[in-house]
Structure formats: structure tokens, C-alpha cells
Design an enzyme around this catalytic site. Structure first.
Site, PDB file in Angstrom:
ATOM      1  N   ASP A 172     -55.255 -11.590   5.898  1.00  0.00           N
ATOM      2  CA  ASP A 172     -55.234 -10.587   6.969  1.00  0.00           C
ATOM      3  C   ASP A 172     -56.375  -9.622   6.690  1.00  0.00           C
ATOM      4  O   ASP A 172     -56.940  -9.601   5.594  1.00  0.00           O
ATOM      5  CB  ASP A 172     -53.888  -9.849   6.984  1.00  0.00           C
ATOM      6  N   SER A 173     -56.677  -8.805   7.673  1.00  0.00           N
ATOM      7  CA  SER A 173     -57.709  -7.784   7.481  1.00  0.00           C
ATOM      8  C   SER A 173     -57.276  -6.751   6.436  1.00  0.00           C
ATOM      9  O   SER A 173     -58.109  -6.069   5.859  1.00  0.00           O
ATOM     10  CB  SER A 173     -57.969  -7.067   8.808  1.00  0.00           C
TER      11      SER A 173
ATOM     12  N   HIS B  99     -49.219  -4.889  12.499  1.00  0.00           N
ATOM     13  CA  HIS B  99     -48.557  -3.611  12.230  1.00  0.00           C
ATOM     14  C   HIS B  99     -47.383  -3.305  13.163  1.00  0.00           C
ATOM     15  O   HIS B  99     -46.565  -2.446  12.870  1.00  0.00           O
ATOM     16  CB  HIS B  99     -49.571  -2.469  12.364  1.00  0.00           C
TER      17      HIS B  99
ATOM     18  N   GLU C 212     -50.016   3.102   9.548  1.00  0.00           N
ATOM     19  CA  GLU C 212     -50.574   3.339   8.209  1.00  0.00           C
ATOM     20  C   GLU C 212     -50.181   4.736   7.722  1.00  0.00           C
ATOM     21  O   GLU C 212     -50.002   4.975   6.538  1.00  0.00           O
ATOM     22  CB  GLU C 212     -52.101   3.198   8.232  1.00  0.00           C
TER      23      GLU C 212
ATOM     24  N   CYS D 133     -49.981  -7.883  16.902  1.00  0.00           N
ATOM     25  CA  CYS D 133     -50.717  -7.228  15.805  1.00  0.00           C
ATOM     26  C   CYS D 133     -49.775  -7.129  14.605  1.00  0.00           C
ATOM     27  O   CYS D 133     -48.574  -6.893  14.778  1.00  0.00           O
ATOM     28  CB  CYS D 133     -51.175  -5.843  16.250  1.00  0.00           C
TER      29      CYS D 133
ATOM     30  N   CYS E  66     -53.686 -12.494  10.579  1.00  0.00           N
ATOM     31  CA  CYS E  66     -54.308 -11.423  11.372  1.00  0.00           C
ATOM     32  C   CYS E  66     -54.485 -11.895  12.817  1.00  0.00           C
ATOM     33  O   CYS E  66     -55.093 -12.942  13.066  1.00  0.00           O
ATOM     34  CB  CYS E  66     -55.664 -11.092  10.753  1.00  0.00           C
TER      35      CYS E  66
HETATM   36  N1  DGL Z   1     -54.510  -7.086  11.137  1.00  0.00           N
HETATM   37  C1  DGL Z   1     -55.040  -6.623  12.395  1.00  0.00           C
HETATM   38  C2  DGL Z   1     -54.454  -7.462  13.519  1.00  0.00           C
HETATM   39  O1  DGL Z   1     -53.408  -8.062  13.387  1.00  0.00           O
HETATM   40  C3  DGL Z   1     -54.725  -5.150  12.620  1.00  0.00           C
HETATM   41  C4  DGL Z   1     -55.542  -4.213  11.748  1.00  0.00           C
HETATM   42  C5  DGL Z   1     -57.033  -4.324  12.016  1.00  0.00           C
HETATM   43  O2  DGL Z   1     -57.503  -3.936  13.093  1.00  0.00           O
HETATM   44  O3  DGL Z   1     -57.716  -4.839  11.127  1.00  0.00           O
HETATM   45  O4  DGL Z   1     -55.043  -7.563  14.565  1.00  0.00           O
END
Ligand code: DGL
Length: 265
Positions: free
Chosen positions: A10-11, A186, A152, A184, A73
């Protein structure tokens, strides 16, 4: 082969919501998780950058012996999944298709809302995936870039979050969607706030769906680790402030082993 780990990237640490689900349904699997915290966020960057980062992430996980890759991600899945599938010789699953399949089954009025980062929504990947299943289905996409920083910050039930939720979600409510897909990493943590605005509609968290699909696929392809294991190794490209506290919120268990790693340099 079967004891080899599942590689997940993931990012950042939001993808630990996917790890959490996988550990529930596949407790014997060894997992290596890579969070590209140094280059986060992906959701506001260009397609070319995210493709390059995704390739770097996959290369790292394969160099650690991953037998299967999970792109946790949504932003990466939207723009890079097909390229990764063509490029790398292991099975790869992303987070978009499992959620789309579930939402298409759940909706009664065929009006589905999708929320995600700007990159995910503007890529049009969700519309394409839904139309491939049902061309009559109406897909309402909404980019919600403020949700990631709110999560966050830990403002899951803060009044500011409620106001922002209303601003983002009211148009979807007006559109009469009966199913909301959380596009997403989060967003599962904001479920309570979403329910306050949208009420009792269907909510789809692909992290849950991906666990079911991955377990099936591992079984079908004889890739299940039947010998025990259940080891989780977490690698992050930056050990940013509060990463452990926030990470544990996503993972739902203590983050015991983690290390910093440099990739793509
Ligand atoms: N992990 C990213 C997503 O699911 C969210 C956080 C980011 O923008 O890197 O799109």
C-alpha cells in the site's frame, strides 16, 4: 512454495486494514507487508508516478519470495494493476474487483456510490469495472481527499469529520444510492460517520471481500500454507511520526516487527 509469504503493498499503513482481514480468514499464511510511507500519499499524484512506485513495490515483495501479490492500495489498483499483472510472474489481486462484484450483487435499485481518492475516482476504473458486469448500473463517484488526513489524525468521530462527511456524501444521498463502496484503505475506519449521513444502506469494504476471494484462489491453486506459520513482517519506507499508533489502529493488533527499507532508489 506454500510456506512462501503473501506480499501486500500500500502507499502507507492504511493497507493494514486488508492485512487485518487476511489474518482473520488465512491465519496460517505468512505475510510480508510493504507500506511506501516515504512517498505517500498516492491518491493525489500522477498516474505515471504511481505506476513506477507500484512496480518498485512489487519488485521488493518478489525479491522477498512472495508467492502471491495483493495490491492493497486503491489508487495503485486503479492505475497500475493491469501493468503489474502483465509484468510479474505471480498471481496478483487488487482491491477494486472484489468490492465491485459484491456491490453489484447487493444493490437493489442499481445505483451505487463509490468514494475514493482523487486518483481513484478520476481514473474511471470503477465505472469500467461496474459497466463490465451490468451496463445499466448507475455509478456515482465522489473524490473525498480530506478523509485520509482525518483518519490519520484519529478524528474518526470528531464534529469536523461529520461536517466533511455531510459535504462529501450528501450528493450521493440525493442521488438515492442504496450501496456505498469504500474505495480507499482508510475509509473503513469512518464507517460510523458514514452511517450517520447515509443511514442504513449497504456498505462494501473490499478488504473483507478480498480475504474471501484470496482464500478461494489459494485453495484452488494449491497455494495454501497448510503447515502453520502466520508470521507478519512489516516494512515501511519511512518510519514517520506516530506510524505505530496509527498502524495499530488499522491492523487491530500490536505492531511487533517492523523495519525501514529503501526501495526504488
Ligand atoms: N492507500 C491510498 C488508497 O487506498 C490512500 C492513501 C494515499 O492517498 O496514498 O487509495
Amino acid at each position: 512454495m506454500n510456506e512462501k509469504p503473501i506480499g501486500i503493498f500500500d502507499s502507507g499503513i492504511g493497507g493494514l486494514t486488508v492485512v487485518r482481514q487476511l489474518r482473520k480468514v488465512l491465519p496460517n499464511e505468512n505475510i510480508i507487508y510493504l507500506g511506501d510511507t516515504a512517498r505517500l500519499p498516492y491518491g493525489s499524484k500522477s498516474v505515471d508516478s504511481i505506476i513506477q512506485y507500484s512496480i518498485n513495490n512489487a519488485e521488493f515483495l518478489l525479491s522477498r519470495g512472495a508467492k502471491y501479490l495483493v495490491v492493497a492500495c486503491y489508487s495503485s489498483t486503479s492505475v497500475a494493476l493491469e501493468i503489474l499483472v502483465q509484468r510479474f510472474p505471480v498471481p496478483i489481486i487488487g482491491v477494486i474487483q472484489p468490492g465491485v462484484r459484491k456491490a453489484a450483487v447487493l444493490t437493489r435499485n442499481r445505483r451505487v456510490g463509490v468514494i475514493g481518492t482523487s486518483l481513484t475516482i478520476f481514473s474511471g476504473t470503477y465505472e469500467k469495472a461496474f459497466k463490465a458486469i451490468d451496463s445499466q448500473l448507475q455509478v456515482m463517484g465522489r473524490a473525498c481527499p480530506l478523509f485520509v488526513p482525518l483518519v490519520e489524525e484519529g478524528w474518526l468521530e470528531h464534529e469536523a469529520t461529520e461536517i466533511i462527511c455531510r459535504a462529501y456524501l450528501n450528493p450521493l444521498k440525493d442521488d438515492d444510492v442504496d450501496t456505498l463502496l469504500l474505495g480507499c484503505t482508510h475509509y473503513p475506519l469512518l464507517m460510523k460517520a458514514f452511517r450517520k449521513v447515509m443511514g442504513e444502506i449497504n456498505y462494501v469494504d473490499a478488504a473483507v471481500e478480498i480475504g474471501v476471494e484470496l482464500a478461494d484462489d489459494l485453495r484452488t491453486n494449491n497455494l495454501l500454507n497448510s503447515g502453520g506459520g502466520g508470521k507478519l513482517s512489516i516494512y515501511l519506507t519511512d518510519l514517520s511520526m506516530n506510524f505505530k499508533e496509527i498502524g495499530e489502529r488499522f491492523l487491530g493488533e500490536p505492531m511487533t516487527t517492523f523495519s525501514r527499507v529503501a526501495i526504488g532508489v
